[in-house]
Design an enzyme around this catalytic site. Structure first.
Site, PDB file in Angstrom:
ATOM      1  N   THR A 132    -113.313  76.927 -58.726  1.00 50.11           N
ATOM      2  CA  THR A 132    -113.417  76.488 -60.121  1.00 50.11           C
ATOM      3  C   THR A 132    -112.068  76.050 -60.685  1.00 50.11           C
ATOM      4  O   THR A 132    -111.014  76.519 -60.224  1.00 50.11           O
ATOM      5  CB  THR A 132    -113.963  77.655 -60.972  1.00 50.11           C
ATOM      6  OG1 THR A 132    -113.872  77.321 -62.355  1.00 50.11           O
ATOM      7  CG2 THR A 132    -113.153  78.941 -60.761  1.00 50.11           C
ATOM      8  N   ASP A 133    -112.119  75.210 -61.722  1.00 51.86           N
ATOM      9  CA  ASP A 133    -110.872  74.809 -62.399  1.00 51.86           C
ATOM     10  C   ASP A 133    -110.256  75.968 -63.178  1.00 51.86           C
ATOM     11  O   ASP A 133    -109.089  75.921 -63.554  1.00 51.86           O
ATOM     12  CB  ASP A 133    -111.118  73.608 -63.329  1.00 51.86           C
ATOM     13  CG  ASP A 133    -112.140  73.856 -64.421  1.00 51.86           C
ATOM     14  OD1 ASP A 133    -112.729  74.959 -64.467  1.00 51.86           O
ATOM     15  OD2 ASP A 133    -112.365  72.944 -65.240  1.00 51.86           O
ATOM     16  N   GLU A 134    -111.054  77.040 -63.405  1.00 53.11           N
ATOM     17  CA  GLU A 134    -110.544  78.141 -64.239  1.00 53.11           C
ATOM     18  C   GLU A 134    -109.372  78.875 -63.595  1.00 53.11           C
ATOM     19  O   GLU A 134    -108.640  79.588 -64.270  1.00 53.11           O
ATOM     20  CB  GLU A 134    -111.673  79.126 -64.578  1.00 53.11           C
ATOM     21  CG  GLU A 134    -112.816  78.456 -65.295  1.00 53.11           C
ATOM     22  CD  GLU A 134    -113.671  79.389 -66.131  1.00 53.11           C
ATOM     23  OE1 GLU A 134    -113.312  80.563 -66.286  1.00 53.11           O
ATOM     24  OE2 GLU A 134    -114.709  78.920 -66.633  1.00 53.11           O
ATOM     25  N   TYR A 158    -113.219  86.910 -64.068  1.00 47.21           N
ATOM     26  CA  TYR A 158    -113.908  85.909 -63.237  1.00 47.21           C
ATOM     27  C   TYR A 158    -112.893  84.985 -62.576  1.00 47.21           C
ATOM     28  O   TYR A 158    -112.877  84.821 -61.345  1.00 47.21           O
ATOM     29  CB  TYR A 158    -114.901  85.091 -64.085  1.00 47.21           C
ATOM     30  CG  TYR A 158    -115.351  83.817 -63.397  1.00 47.21           C
ATOM     31  CD1 TYR A 158    -116.188  83.866 -62.277  1.00 47.21           C
ATOM     32  CD2 TYR A 158    -114.929  82.555 -63.845  1.00 47.21           C
ATOM     33  CE1 TYR A 158    -116.584  82.694 -61.625  1.00 47.21           C
ATOM     34  CE2 TYR A 158    -115.323  81.392 -63.207  1.00 47.21           C
ATOM     35  CZ  TYR A 158    -116.155  81.467 -62.100  1.00 47.21           C
ATOM     36  OH  TYR A 158    -116.535  80.315 -61.448  1.00 47.21           O
ATOM     37  N   LYS A 162    -111.852  84.476 -58.581  1.00 45.12           N
ATOM     38  CA  LYS A 162    -111.979  83.194 -57.857  1.00 45.12           C
ATOM     39  C   LYS A 162    -110.593  82.779 -57.313  1.00 45.12           C
ATOM     40  O   LYS A 162    -110.492  82.282 -56.188  1.00 45.12           O
ATOM     41  CB  LYS A 162    -112.537  82.095 -58.763  1.00 45.12           C
ATOM     42  CG  LYS A 162    -113.989  82.282 -59.185  1.00 45.12           C
ATOM     43  CD  LYS A 162    -114.991  82.211 -58.049  1.00 45.12           C
ATOM     44  CE  LYS A 162    -115.158  80.839 -57.450  1.00 45.12           C
ATOM     45  NZ  LYS A 162    -116.278  80.793 -56.466  1.00 45.12           N
TER      46      LYS A 162
END
Ligand code: NAD
Ligand code: DAU
Length: 353
Positions: A132-134, A158, A162
């Protein structure tokens, strides 16, 4: 000989679109969909391809240290597309350990099983990790973008889980020579999105005349990509991406949450035959999410120039299609919000492949 491909998390939102694409586009592959069927996994998402001759559903947990190596031994996988994860930021704030278990430990368990299964010959094998970009943290309103070189700076449990799993994937590549590839994508939207996430939650609430909760002032920005465009990118990266590389995927489509919800309200008013402005009255500003990242925006130049991918759909068109899907699939929404679907489908697919 047919290739055996393992897709994890294939009963979830993005995974179900990836499984359908691979099963229908590649009859020369045997596709194994491994999913624990948590609250987010739903075999109803895949009922149209459930009987395809090249498709097998396997109920199992990626954290299971006995079962996962056995599965690799049994099916001699040539490739892995790893999507299984706990995916909701708000849940990670209340239950971080579930994210540590699945996203970090589960990913390591798969990496290790692949390393052991492929140790004598890694030629032609591929372990593709969907991220993810997060992991990159948050941007200001300064026109900058996340690139593949942006330093990791996760803020939520989260995104930290990741980020950690991404590091392990790179470590297995660098240390053991595992043929890995990673992609980091922005926010997806489309059919089969679990209605805890902003867009499907809002559609469901508008339909039922319930408040639409907007965190803080609704100023946060997300970069939205239609889920089928993400699935196409995954197909391209799985087949053409270079080992050890990372590819960013994004829609170049930034929206402030409040503007997005106003647009959604307009569409819903039209589709439901309501007076203009009626649905927007449901907008309700609530307490902000803890550690709420201000802005995400992806630079996907590398994927576009090196591998030839680009998004296919304009946002307005994608949003209309998404609303149409939810309005036509009220039963799906009712099932997933009541939790009934698992007991029904588990009865039909209880065996392990
Ligand atoms: P989702 O929550 O809809 O689906 C996750 C799936 O994984 C479910 O089917 C669930 O049953 C399964 N699963 C969860 N824990 C498992 C376990 N321990 N063992 C086996 N299966 C398990 O998630 P999603 O939104 O489809 O996201 C899929 C992947 O894409 C995730 O890795 C997520 O981090 C990543 N991603 C999502 C987005 C997005 O906008 N949704 C954007 C970028 C990246
Ligand atoms: O950026 C990719 C990520 O996008 C994925 O890695 C995650 O798995 C996925 O869940 C998504 O994370 P977000 O936190 O961005 O998505 P969510 O739909 O939860 O929230 C989108 C924005 O809307 C965010 O700024 C928080 C806000 N929000 C969310 C909900 C659920 C609200 O204002 N109200 C809400 O009720």
């Amino acid at each position: 000989m047919k290739k055996n491909i393992l897709i994890t998390g294939g009963a979830g939102f993005i995974g179900s679109h990836v499984v359908r694409l691979f099963v229908t586009k590649y009859p020369e592959y045997n596709i194994y969909n491994l999913d624990a069927l948590t609250y987010a996994g739903n075999l109803e998402n895949l009922k149209d391809i459930a009987d395809a001759p090249n498709y097998t559903f396997v109920k199992g947990d990626i954290t299971d240290e006995i079962f996962i190596p056995q599965l690799f031994e049994k099916h001699k996988f040539d490739g892995v597309v790893h999507l299984a994860a706990e995916s909701h930021v708000d849940r990670s704030i209340t239950d971080p350990f579930a994210f540590i278990r699945t996203n970090i430990f589960g990913t390591c368990n798969l990496l290790n099983a692949a390393k052991n299964a492929w140790k004598d010959n890694m030629e032609g094998k591929r372990f593709y990790h969907i991220s993810t970009d997060e992991v990159y943290g948050a941007l200001e309103f300064d026109g900058t973008f996340f690139t593949e070189k942006t330093k990791y700076d996760p803020h939520s449990p989260y995104s930290a889980s990741k980020a950690s799993s991404d590091h392990f994937v790179r470590a297995y590549h660098d240390t053991y020579g595992l043929p890995t590839v990673i992609s980091n994508c922005s926010n997806n939207y489309g059919a089969n999105h679990f209605p805890e996430k902003l867009i499907p939650l809002s559609i469901n609430n508008i339909k039922h005349n319930r408040p639409i909760p907007i965190y803080g002032k609704g100023e946060n920005v997300r970069d939205w990509l239609y889920v089928n465009d993400h699935a196409r990118a995954i197909d391209i990266i799985f087949h053409k991406g270079k080992n050890g590389e990372t590819y960013n995927i994004g829609g170049n489509n930034e929206w402030k949450n409040i503007d997005l919800i106003r647009k959604l309200c307009e569409i819903m008013d039209r589709k439901l035959g309501r007076n203009a402005g009626e649905s927007a009255k449901l907008i309700t500003f609530v307490k902000d999410r803890a550690g709420h990242d201000l802005r995400y925006a992806i630079d996907s130049t590398k994927l576009q120039t090196e591998l030839g991918w680009k998004p296919s759909l304009q946002f307005e068109e994608g949003l209309e299609k998404t609303v149409d899907w939810y309005l036509a699939n009220q039963e799906w929404l009712d099932n997933v919000t009541s939790g009934q679907y698992q007991s029904y489908y588990e009865k039909q697919y209880k065996s392990r492949g």
